[in-house]
Scaffold this motif. Structure first.
Motif, PDB file in Angstrom:
ATOM      1  N   VAL A  68     -13.976   7.870 -23.052  1.00 43.29           N
ATOM      2  CA  VAL A  68     -13.415   6.438 -22.663  1.00 43.29           C
ATOM      3  C   VAL A  68     -12.271   6.380 -22.008  1.00 43.29           C
ATOM      4  N   VAL A  69     -11.989   5.226 -21.696  1.00 43.85           N
ATOM      5  CA  VAL A  69     -10.547   4.685 -21.105  1.00 43.85           C
ATOM      6  C   VAL A  69     -10.004   4.133 -22.522  1.00 43.85           C
ATOM      7  N   PRO A  70      -9.154   4.872 -23.178  1.00 43.96           N
ATOM      8  CA  PRO A  70      -8.723   4.399 -24.514  1.00 43.96           C
ATOM      9  C   PRO A  70      -7.822   2.955 -24.440  1.00 43.96           C
ATOM     10  N   GLU A  71      -7.892   2.408 -25.346  1.00 41.94           N
ATOM     11  CA  GLU A  71      -6.932   1.230 -25.547  1.00 41.94           C
ATOM     12  C   GLU A  71      -5.592   1.795 -25.762  1.00 41.94           C
ATOM     13  N   GLY A  72      -4.668   0.767 -24.833  1.00 43.34           N
ATOM     14  CA  GLY A  72      -3.470   1.224 -24.878  1.00 43.34           C
ATOM     15  C   GLY A  72      -2.907   2.154 -23.505  1.00 43.34           C
ATOM     16  N   TRP A  73      -4.085   2.510 -22.881  1.00 40.98           N
ATOM     17  CA  TRP A  73      -3.814   3.655 -21.577  1.00 40.98           C
ATOM     18  C   TRP A  73      -3.277   2.905 -20.359  1.00 40.98           C
ATOM     19  N   ALA A  74      -3.339   1.560 -20.195  1.00 42.23           N
ATOM     20  CA  ALA A  74      -2.738   0.950 -18.952  1.00 42.23           C
ATOM     21  C   ALA A  74      -1.181   0.690 -19.177  1.00 42.23           C
ATOM     22  N   ASP A  75      -0.873   0.341 -20.275  1.00 37.79           N
ATOM     23  CA  ASP A  75       0.558   0.016 -20.413  1.00 37.79           C
ATOM     24  C   ASP A  75       1.151   1.442 -20.526  1.00 37.79           C
ATOM     25  N   MET A  76       0.804   2.553 -21.166  1.00 35.54           N
ATOM     26  CA  MET A  76       1.312   3.640 -21.008  1.00 35.54           C
ATOM     27  C   MET A  76       1.364   4.290 -19.609  1.00 35.54           C
ATOM     28  N   PHE A  91      -1.197   8.939  -1.733  1.00 38.02           N
ATOM     29  CA  PHE A  91      -0.962   7.700  -2.620  1.00 38.02           C
ATOM     30  C   PHE A  91       0.265   7.955  -3.445  1.00 38.02           C
ATOM     31  N   ALA A  92       1.075   7.003  -4.130  1.00 37.07           N
ATOM     32  CA  ALA A  92       2.191   7.188  -4.806  1.00 37.07           C
ATOM     33  C   ALA A  92       1.995   8.214  -5.827  1.00 37.07           C
ATOM     34  N   ALA A  93       0.822   7.881  -6.763  1.00 34.93           N
ATOM     35  CA  ALA A  93       0.791   8.875  -7.805  1.00 34.93           C
ATOM     36  C   ALA A  93      -0.699   8.768  -8.390  1.00 34.93           C
ATOM     37  N   TYR A  94      -1.184   9.483  -9.149  1.00 40.41           N
ATOM     38  CA  TYR A  94      -2.242   9.678  -9.626  1.00 40.41           C
ATOM     39  C   TYR A  94      -2.531   9.988 -11.104  1.00 40.41           C
ATOM     40  N   ALA A  95      -3.604   9.066 -11.739  1.00 42.90           N
ATOM     41  CA  ALA A  95      -3.762   9.187 -13.002  1.00 42.90           C
ATOM     42  C   ALA A  95      -5.026   9.263 -13.749  1.00 42.90           C
ATOM     43  N   PRO A  96      -5.872  10.461 -13.464  1.00 46.63           N
ATOM     44  CA  PRO A  96      -7.058  10.580 -13.892  1.00 46.63           C
ATOM     45  C   PRO A  96      -7.358  10.414 -15.343  1.00 46.63           C
ATOM     46  N   ASP A 153       0.857  -1.258  -0.071  1.00 46.84           N
ATOM     47  CA  ASP A 153      -0.080  -0.007   0.069  1.00 46.84           C
ATOM     48  C   ASP A 153       0.744   1.284  -0.125  1.00 46.84           C
ATOM     49  N   SER A 154       2.101   1.337  -0.145  1.00 39.99           N
ATOM     50  CA  SER A 154       3.099   2.554  -0.232  1.00 39.99           C
ATOM     51  C   SER A 154       3.138   2.551  -1.850  1.00 39.99           C
ATOM     52  N   ARG A 155       2.940   1.643  -2.724  1.00 41.39           N
ATOM     53  CA  ARG A 155       3.000   1.761  -4.247  1.00 41.39           C
ATOM     54  C   ARG A 155       1.462   1.762  -4.710  1.00 41.39           C
ATOM     55  N   VAL A 156       0.731   2.586  -4.376  1.00 39.92           N
ATOM     56  CA  VAL A 156      -0.440   2.886  -4.975  1.00 39.92           C
ATOM     57  C   VAL A 156      -0.637   3.872  -6.154  1.00 39.92           C
ATOM     58  N   ILE A 157      -1.205   3.630  -7.219  1.00 37.57           N
ATOM     59  CA  ILE A 157      -1.618   4.479  -8.335  1.00 37.57           C
ATOM     60  C   ILE A 157      -3.147   4.554  -8.001  1.00 37.57           C
ATOM     61  N   LEU A 158      -3.662   5.693  -7.782  1.00 36.06           N
ATOM     62  CA  LEU A 158      -4.947   5.999  -7.634  1.00 36.06           C
ATOM     63  C   LEU A 158      -5.551   6.743  -9.131  1.00 36.06           C
ATOM     64  N   SER A 159      -6.361   6.146  -9.833  1.00 31.43           N
ATOM     65  CA  SER A 159      -6.759   6.411 -11.018  1.00 31.43           C
ATOM     66  C   SER A 159      -8.208   6.242 -11.074  1.00 31.43           C
ATOM     67  N   GLY A 160      -8.857   6.846 -12.027  1.00 29.00           N
ATOM     68  CA  GLY A 160     -10.383   6.951 -12.271  1.00 29.00           C
ATOM     69  C   GLY A 160     -10.792   7.477 -13.623  1.00 29.00           C
ATOM     70  N   PHE A 161     -11.839   7.151 -14.073  1.00 28.94           N
ATOM     71  CA  PHE A 161     -12.744   7.533 -15.235  1.00 28.94           C
ATOM     72  C   PHE A 161     -13.828   8.509 -14.744  1.00 28.94           C
ATOM     73  N   SER A 162     -14.086   9.791 -15.417  1.00 32.06           N
ATOM     74  CA  SER A 162     -14.963  10.572 -15.601  1.00 32.06           C
ATOM     75  C   SER A 162     -15.016  11.207 -14.061  1.00 32.06           C
ATOM     76  N   ALA A 163     -16.335  10.813 -13.454  1.00 32.55           N
ATOM     77  CA  ALA A 163     -16.440  11.274 -12.063  1.00 32.55           C
ATOM     78  C   ALA A 163     -15.584  10.714 -11.397  1.00 32.55           C
ATOM     79  N   GLY A 164     -15.006   9.588 -11.530  1.00 34.96           N
ATOM     80  CA  GLY A 164     -13.608   9.110 -10.932  1.00 34.96           C
ATOM     81  C   GLY A 164     -12.495   9.651 -11.000  1.00 34.96           C
ATOM     82  N   GLY A 165     -12.423  10.342 -12.403  1.00 38.92           N
ATOM     83  CA  GLY A 165     -11.266  11.275 -12.279  1.00 38.92           C
ATOM     84  C   GLY A 165     -11.336  12.689 -11.987  1.00 38.92           C
ATOM     85  N   PHE A 166     -12.484  12.958 -11.720  1.00 36.65           N
ATOM     86  CA  PHE A 166     -12.970  14.438 -10.974  1.00 36.65           C
ATOM     87  C   PHE A 166     -12.269  13.955  -9.461  1.00 36.65           C
TER      88      PHE A 166
END
Length: 264
Positions: A246-254, A143-148, A117-130
């Motif tokens: 949308v959450v675009p294809e290829g987003w996760a690896d990038m 958290f360690a990083a954020y990826a809206p 739990d020290s290496r957590v990326i908080l991400s989310g889409f749309s309202a989750g991104g807000f």
């Protein structure tokens, strides 16, 4: 009744799509082959979405699992008790404390499954991104990083944010649900903010020397710009793609490539 629901959520947690219950809510989780010490992506669903559906999104989840990350999908609370599920990102002194809840989600998974739990990326889409943006602004150390994805701030924009963050924002050029420039909702009662104004807030929070990006890159369909002449341990990048909401294809690896580069 509440005790029965909590017990049901606990039973078979992380098995057969059963949610894991904690104080204040529940989350779904999928684990990599070796969960011990695994980094984590917590992904927040959009307005009206469900964590159960998010964890079943193979296009997004499978690439994360294949790289050794645990994937968690918490459940937002229903508006007014029986409305669409969403996140209390504006707080306004009432409703669930989402920072406390999401911190609890990460801590619970570490205790149950041994993830890191020290290496957590908080991400989310749309309202989750807000929600990701507002939590990162108010409590960047959580958290360690954020990826809206496809979510920023609402107007009025925050005057400032608490401190440096590692943040990677992804957005669609033709997004009409959360347009880059923002939009009015509820006959003018609410107004989504401007994504580029939000990036200015993040440059200030990160202590970046100049507004001008320090680097540009293209990854598949993504056009990327980066600000790196900023505070130590901070990172800021923006990726624009030609699609919509949308959450675009290829987003996760990038996104993981970025995180592993900036977080070490």
């Amino acid at each position: 009744m509440g005790l029965l629901l909590a017990a049901t959520a606990q039973a078979g947690c992380a098995e057969d799509d059963a949610p894991c219950g904690i104080d204040g809510g529940a989350y779904h989780i999928r684990l990599p082959d070796d969960p011990a010490g695994a980094p984590v992506v917590i992904f927040l669903h959009g307005y009206g979405g469900r964590g159960a559906a998010t964890i079943g999104n193979a296009q997004m989840v499978e690439p994360l699992l294949s790289r050794g990350y645990a994937v968690m999908a918490p459940e937002g609370l229903r508006r007014g008790g029986d409305g669409p599920q969403s996140w209390n990102f504006l707080q306004n002194g009432s409703g669930r404390d989402e920072t406390a809840f999401l911190s609890g989600v990460a801590a619970d998974a570490a205790r149950r499954f041994g993830v890191d739990d020290s290496r957590v990326i908080l991400s989310g889409f749309s309202a989750g991104g807000f929600m990701v943006n507002y939590l990162a602004c108010a409590a960047p150390e959580t958290f360690a990083a954020y990826a809206p994805v496809s979510g920023g701030f609402w107007r009025p924009h925050p005057a400032n944010c608490a401190g440096p963050v590692r943040l990677f924002h992804t957005h669609g050029w033709t997004d009409t649900t959360v347009p880059l420039e923002g939009r009015m909702l509820g006959e003018g009662a609410w107004q989504q903010g401007d994504i580029f104004a939000g990036l200015e807030i993040w440059r200030q929070a990160n202590g970046c020397i100049d507004e001008k990006p320090t680097g540009f890159a293209t990854t598949g369909q993504f056009m990327r710009r980066r600000w790196s002449d900023c505070a130590p341990q901070s990172a800021l990048e923006f990726a624009l793609f030609p699609g919509g909401h949308v959450v675009p294809e290829g987003w996760a690896d990038m996104m993981l490539d970025w995180f592993e580069e900036v977080a070490g």
